[in-house]
Scaffold this motif. Structure first.
Motif, short mmCIF file in Angstrom:
data_model
loop_
_atom_site.label_atom_id
_atom_site.label_comp_id
_atom_site.label_asym_id
_atom_site.label_seq_id
_atom_site.Cartn_x
_atom_site.Cartn_y
_atom_site.Cartn_z
N LYS A 49 0.86 -1.12 0.08
CA LYS A 49 -0.07 -0.12 -0.02
C LYS A 49 0.94 1.13 -0.20
O LYS A 49 0.50 2.33 -0.62
CB LYS A 49 -0.87 0.03 1.26
N HIS A 52 3.99 0.80 -2.99
CA HIS A 52 3.56 0.45 -4.15
C HIS A 52 4.35 -0.56 -5.10
O HIS A 52 4.39 -0.69 -6.33
CB HIS A 52 3.43 1.67 -5.10
N LYS A 194 0.29 7.65 -8.09
CA LYS A 194 -0.63 7.46 -6.94
C LYS A 194 -0.95 8.74 -6.12
O LYS A 194 -2.14 8.89 -5.84
CB LYS A 194 -0.30 6.32 -6.20
N ALA A 195 -0.02 9.36 -5.87
CA ALA A 195 -0.43 10.74 -5.11
C ALA A 195 -1.15 11.40 -5.85
O ALA A 195 -1.90 12.41 -4.97
CB ALA A 195 1.00 11.57 -4.94
N GLN A 197 -3.43 10.80 -7.65
CA GLN A 197 -4.61 10.23 -7.92
C GLN A 197 -4.97 10.05 -9.40
O GLN A 197 -6.17 10.42 -10.05
CB GLN A 197 -5.86 10.56 -7.26
N SER A 199 -5.67 8.68 -13.02
CA SER A 199 -6.42 7.65 -13.66
C SER A 199 -5.51 6.66 -14.62
O SER A 199 -4.29 7.30 -14.87
CB SER A 199 -7.62 8.07 -14.63
N ASN A 225 0.15 -0.34 -12.54
CA ASN A 225 -1.12 -1.11 -12.51
C ASN A 225 -0.71 -2.28 -13.29
O ASN A 225 -0.58 -2.22 -14.44
CB ASN A 225 -2.43 -0.62 -12.94
N LYS A 365 -9.87 12.30 -16.94
CA LYS A 365 -9.66 11.16 -15.97
C LYS A 365 -10.08 9.95 -16.93
O LYS A 365 -9.65 8.65 -16.96
CB LYS A 365 -10.20 11.07 -14.57
#
Lengths: 369, 154
Positions: A49, A52, A194-195, A197, A199, A225, A365
């Motif tokens: 988490k 990553h 990730k920070a 956010q 897409s 991903n 996004k």
């Protein structure tokens, strides 16, 4: 050189290949599940988490540890032939990635990809030409760095060098710079994504535009991903990647034309000859898979065939990335320096930051996939 | 252990220093040009280029190396003659996984040379990326003289 014959060649490949496959198997079967369940700082799965880390990044890190720690800086002879299959794995995987698209979906996203890529490719080349001249760099090296920073790193550097008569020792410096920058961005981009956010669509568009080396785009998208399916980061990033790879011959032609202007004795080459020599043929395989997907030859979304193919792809990329990590020699990259380093870092950082800004401001996004 | 092994590189800095040392010691000088075979592995970092582009680049490097050998050989022998030093030229090839400096060390050991003279920094092929003179200093079987600037031997 001794001709080993086909069985001898296969036998030479096996030890290194088995080592890479075994490494990935251990990472996917034991290490990743353990990281997901391990409690650290009072939080279950903290390692995944917060850091990553997934099997893709682990594969690269372990490969780097093999080369730089376990093997003492040089892949040993028993493993060398097997590790050399890395390129084959990655290329086969990229060809199979063509199955994630249909001609219609490529048409929808392709326009944005072409616009962004071409703007950044030529914008970066012009910046390198300006900044390189300011730094007093040789014209041949400006050409190589322009291609390397503008298009896709090592591929473009080696495609351009013969046309602009760059010194091989300078090309080695340029490659070390590009790789060093690429490795840094490969590890920090998933954190930034990730920070902020982002897409999958935004992330794929950003790293596909901003990261210099095309292979590292693939690894970074999978690190963000690891799912391989339509609508994931790797599916979007790879469209950008393929557009860049296709542009290599045109960029080589453009830079060669620029170089000729001041070098009377330089060899003149036609666009046709450059296309013949520099066009990456595997791209045809990629589009072949897209065609098969478009006519339904691979089954509908969710079919067993597609499921099996994606499973195979995740293994192919994982094995290839263990090998790729093992080709990263920290000592070689640390010795990057001189003008190529200054110009490469300036162009790379600018491209990376401006691409992030443009994507965050203008790319929605949700994709039109 | 006798003779001065002069490692030839693009800068040519070692030539004058090597010949001057050979003359002072009254020994022969051997100019050494090393062909590297590591380029294919080095550009193995590259995942997606077409095989034609790779092949063209490797051919280009080979041509460049041959031209560098011819130029350095002519320069070394001409300067040796001008300086009145007995000189020979030798070109060797690295083994598949060998770095340039490893080949120089091997040659110095097998040839029983008394000194190695090498430019600093060493600018031949991939050697600047692979430790260059530092690797040579660590593994050399005899004293190494580093040539930081070009000097005239004659």
């Amino acid at each position: 050189m001794e001709d080993k014959g086909i069985f001898g060649k296969i036998a030479a490949i096996l030890p290194g290949l088995a080592f890479m496959v075994g490494t990935l198997w251990v990472l996917r079967t034991y290490v990743e599940p353990w990281m997901a369940s391990a409690v650290l700082f009072g939080q279950k799965g903290w390692l995944i988490k917060v850091t990553h880390l997934n099997y893709i990044l682990l594969a690269i890190i372990v490969g780097m540890l093999y080369r730089n720690v376990l093997f003492g800086g040089k892949i040993p002879a028993w493993a060398e032939e097997g590790f050399r299959t890395t390129r084959l794995f990655i290329k086969a995987g990229v060809i199979m990635l063509g199955s994630l698209y249909t001609i219609q979906s490529l048409a929808k996203v392709g326009g944005v990809a072409i616009l962004l890529i071409m703007t950044f490719v030529f914008g970066t080349i012009f910046f390198v030409m300006f900044f390189g001249r300011l730094m007093g760099m040789e014209r041949s090296m400006i050409g190589v760095m322009g291609a390397a920073c503008g298009v896709c790193g090592v591929s473009a550097a080696i495609a351009t060098s013969p046309a602009v008569k760059a010194k091989p020792s300078d090309v080695a410096l340029a490659i070390a710079t590009i790789l060093g920058f690429g490795i840094m961005t490969m590890f920090i981009s998933p954190f930034i994504g990730k920070a902020l956010q982002m897409s999958d669509y935004q992330f794929g568009a950003w790293v596909g535009t901003g990261i210099l080396n095309s292979g590292q785009v693939l690894a970074t998208c999978l690190a963000f991903n690891p799912t391989i399916a339509p609508g994931t980061a790797v599916a979007y990033g790879e469209i950008w990647n393929v557009v860049r790879v296709i542009s290599i011959p045109f960029v080589v032609f453009f830079i060669t034309m620029w170089y000729w202007r001041a070098e009377a004795e330089a060899e003149h080459m036609s666009l046709g000859r450059i296309l013949k020599e520099k066009f990456p043929v595997f791209v045809i395989g990629f589009f072949g898979m897209t065609f098969l997907s478009s006519v339904g030859a691979l089954g509908a979304e969710g079919s067993n065939t597609l499921h099996l193919m994606r499973d195979v792809m995740s293994w192919i990329f994982g094995i290839g990335l263990v090998g790729q990590g093992a080709y990263i020699d920290i000592r070689e990259i640390k010795t990057a320096g001189g003008k190529p380093l200054k110009v490469g870092l300036a162009a790379g950082c600018l491209k990376y930051a401006v691409a992030l800004l443009i994507v965050m401001l203008f790319v929605s996004k949700e994709s039109s996939f | 252990m006798t003779g001065v092994l002069v490692v030839l590189d693009e800068s040519g800095k070692a030539i004058g220093q090597g010949l001057a040392l050979a003359r002072e010691l009254g020994q022969r000088a051997v100019g050494l040009f090393v062909y590297e075979r590591g380029w294919n592995v080095y550009i193995g970092h590259d995942w997606l280029s077409g095989s034609n582009a790779r092949a063209t680049f490797l051919e280009y490097v080979e041509e460049h190396e041959k031209a560098a050998e011819a130029e350095l050989k002519a320069r070394f022998l001409a300067e040796a003659q001008a300086a009145g030093v007995e000189a020979q030229f030798e070109a060797i090839c690295c083994d598949d996984l060998e770095h340039l400096t490893d080949a120089v060390i091997r040659e110095a050991r097998e040839g029983g040379y008394g000194h190695i003279v090498c430019a600093d920094p060493l600018t031949r092929g991939l050697s600047p990326r692979r430790g260059g003179t530092a690797a040579l200093l660590r593994g050399a079987p005899c004293p190494v003289v580093l040539a930081g600037q070009t000097v005239a031997a004659a």
